[in-house]
Design a protein around this motif. Structure first.
Motif, PDB file in Angstrom:
ATOM      1  N   PRO A  24       0.654 -31.796 -20.376  1.00 21.59           N
ATOM      2  CA  PRO A  24       1.984 -31.500 -19.816  1.00 21.59           C
ATOM      3  C   PRO A  24       2.036 -31.842 -18.318  1.00 21.59           C
ATOM      4  N   ASP A  25       3.254 -31.942 -17.811  1.00 21.94           N
ATOM      5  CA  ASP A  25       3.485 -32.053 -16.356  1.00 21.94           C
ATOM      6  C   ASP A  25       2.825 -33.268 -15.729  1.00 21.94           C
ATOM      7  N   THR A  26       2.738 -34.343 -16.472  1.00 25.00           N
ATOM      8  CA  THR A  26       2.293 -35.595 -15.865  1.00 25.00           C
ATOM      9  C   THR A  26       3.245 -36.686 -16.303  1.00 25.00           C
ATOM     10  N   ASP A  27       2.998 -37.912 -15.885  1.00 25.83           N
ATOM     11  CA  ASP A  27       3.968 -38.975 -16.092  1.00 25.83           C
ATOM     12  C   ASP A  27       3.243 -40.255 -16.479  1.00 25.83           C
ATOM     13  N   SER A  39       0.739 -55.888 -16.400  1.00 25.97           N
ATOM     14  CA  SER A  39       1.098 -54.521 -16.021  1.00 25.97           C
ATOM     15  C   SER A  39       1.212 -53.672 -17.278  1.00 25.97           C
ATOM     16  N   LEU A  40       0.846 -52.402 -17.158  1.00 23.38           N
ATOM     17  CA  LEU A  40       0.878 -51.490 -18.300  1.00 23.38           C
ATOM     18  C   LEU A  40       1.470 -50.148 -17.890  1.00 23.38           C
ATOM     19  N   TRP A  41       2.027 -49.441 -18.880  1.00 27.73           N
ATOM     20  CA  TRP A  41       2.391 -48.035 -18.705  1.00 27.73           C
ATOM     21  C   TRP A  41       1.111 -47.197 -18.816  1.00 27.73           C
ATOM     22  N   LEU A  42       0.699 -46.582 -17.705  1.00 30.03           N
ATOM     23  CA  LEU A  42      -0.547 -45.825 -17.667  1.00 30.03           C
ATOM     24  C   LEU A  42      -0.324 -44.502 -16.943  1.00 30.03           C
ATOM     25  N   ILE A  43      -1.271 -43.600 -17.115  1.00 21.29           N
ATOM     26  CA  ILE A  43      -1.228 -42.328 -16.414  1.00 21.29           C
ATOM     27  C   ILE A  43      -1.453 -42.590 -14.916  1.00 21.29           C
ATOM     28  N   PRO A  44      -0.844 -41.808 -14.025  1.00 16.73           N
ATOM     29  CA  PRO A  44      -1.076 -42.019 -12.594  1.00 16.73           C
ATOM     30  C   PRO A  44      -2.553 -41.851 -12.235  1.00 16.73           C
ATOM     31  N   PRO A 206      -6.397 -46.349 -14.643  1.00 17.05           N
ATOM     32  CA  PRO A 206      -6.857 -45.942 -13.317  1.00 17.05           C
ATOM     33  C   PRO A 206      -8.342 -45.555 -13.318  1.00 17.05           C
ATOM     34  N   ASP A 207      -8.961 -45.734 -12.186  1.00 20.39           N
ATOM     35  CA  ASP A 207     -10.394 -45.515 -12.068  1.00 20.39           C
ATOM     36  C   ASP A 207     -10.731 -44.039 -12.289  1.00 20.39           C
ATOM     37  N   LEU A 208     -11.543 -43.764 -13.301  1.00 15.99           N
ATOM     38  CA  LEU A 208     -11.942 -42.397 -13.622  1.00 15.99           C
ATOM     39  C   LEU A 208     -13.171 -41.948 -12.851  1.00 15.99           C
ATOM     40  N   ASP A 209     -13.661 -42.830 -11.956  1.00 12.31           N
ATOM     41  CA  ASP A 209     -14.883 -42.526 -11.216  1.00 12.31           C
ATOM     42  C   ASP A 209     -16.018 -42.209 -12.182  1.00 12.31           C
TER      43      ASP A 209
END
Length: 223
Positions: A24-27, A39-44, A206-209
């Motif tokens: 929840p509460d993410t985009d 380009s892709l739709w990805l989590i911030p 995005p980089d998950l480290d």
């Protein structure tokens, strides 16, 4: 002419609803992948992890929405296809375990005649559709490998993380004699029909480290 980055884009409702059931509460935001035009739709890259309670964490582990990331192996394979398009140009390609669709999109951009996204998860296939539209490419969609036709090339990135998935290495060969596998989770798997060809460096985006060992992607081809 507007670029993807200059357009006012709103995350697809179907994908947002599926994401919010897990986190929840993410985009979702449009992100361009490193060293590609994709380009892709990805989590911030930054989201409020401090607000993730135990139940949310359990759902993430049990029902991981793999399509919200571009995993290192998928990114490496996409970059490779764009740099060496001869592997798919003019051919019919099946992308197994498509996730976000990054490999399929790269194959189409590299000149493949047809590209089939294959994923058992209907939300992943929805993500593939949205990401294909985002990049202006036409793909086909399949939810069951065993209903696939014979193809010229089968691509599989980051699908061997689970030991129980290894049987696919044999089954892939029922659909083509040209299989490429990219994986950063399994080191030098032994299979009589596959040989390691090269290694490439990439990070999940995005980089998950993640641990550095997961940034080295091994490529394998059937013998």
């Amino acid at each position: 002419m507007q670029t993807i980055e200059s357009k006012q884009l709103f995350a697809p409702r179907q994908l947002l609803d599926a994401l919010h059931q897990i986190i929840p509460d993410t985009d979702l935001v449009v992100q361009q992948l490193p060293k590609t035009p994709i380009s892709l739709w990805l989590i911030p890259s930054v989201f409020p992890t401090e607000r993730l309670d135990d139940e949310v964490i359990r759902r993430i582990w049990n029902d991981t929405p793999y399509w919200i990331f571009c995993w290192a192996s998928g990114l490496a394979m996409a970059q490779w296809l764009l740099a060496e398009p001869q592997h798919v140009k003019g051919k019919t390609v099946l992308d197994f375990g498509s996730g976000s669709g990054v490999v399929a999109i790269a194959a189409k951009m590299a000149g493949a005649k047809r590209v089939i996204c294959c994923d058992i998860d209907p939300v992943s296939l929805a993500a593939c559709r949205e990401n294909a539209e985002l990049n202006g490419v036409e793909l086909e969609y399949l939810d069951d490998l065993y209903r696939a036709e014979e193809v010229d090339v089968l691509l599989a990135a980051d699908v061997l993380y689970d030991q129980s998935n290894r049987f696919f290495l044999d089954d892939f060969l029922k659909f083509t004699q040209n299989v490429w596998v990219a994986d950063s989770r399994v080191r030098n798997f032994n299979h009589p029909n596959y040989i390691k060809t090269t290694e490439k460096e990439a990070t999940t985006w995005p980089d998950l480290d993640e641990a550095k060992e997961f940034n080295t992607v091994s490529f394998y081809h059937n013998q």
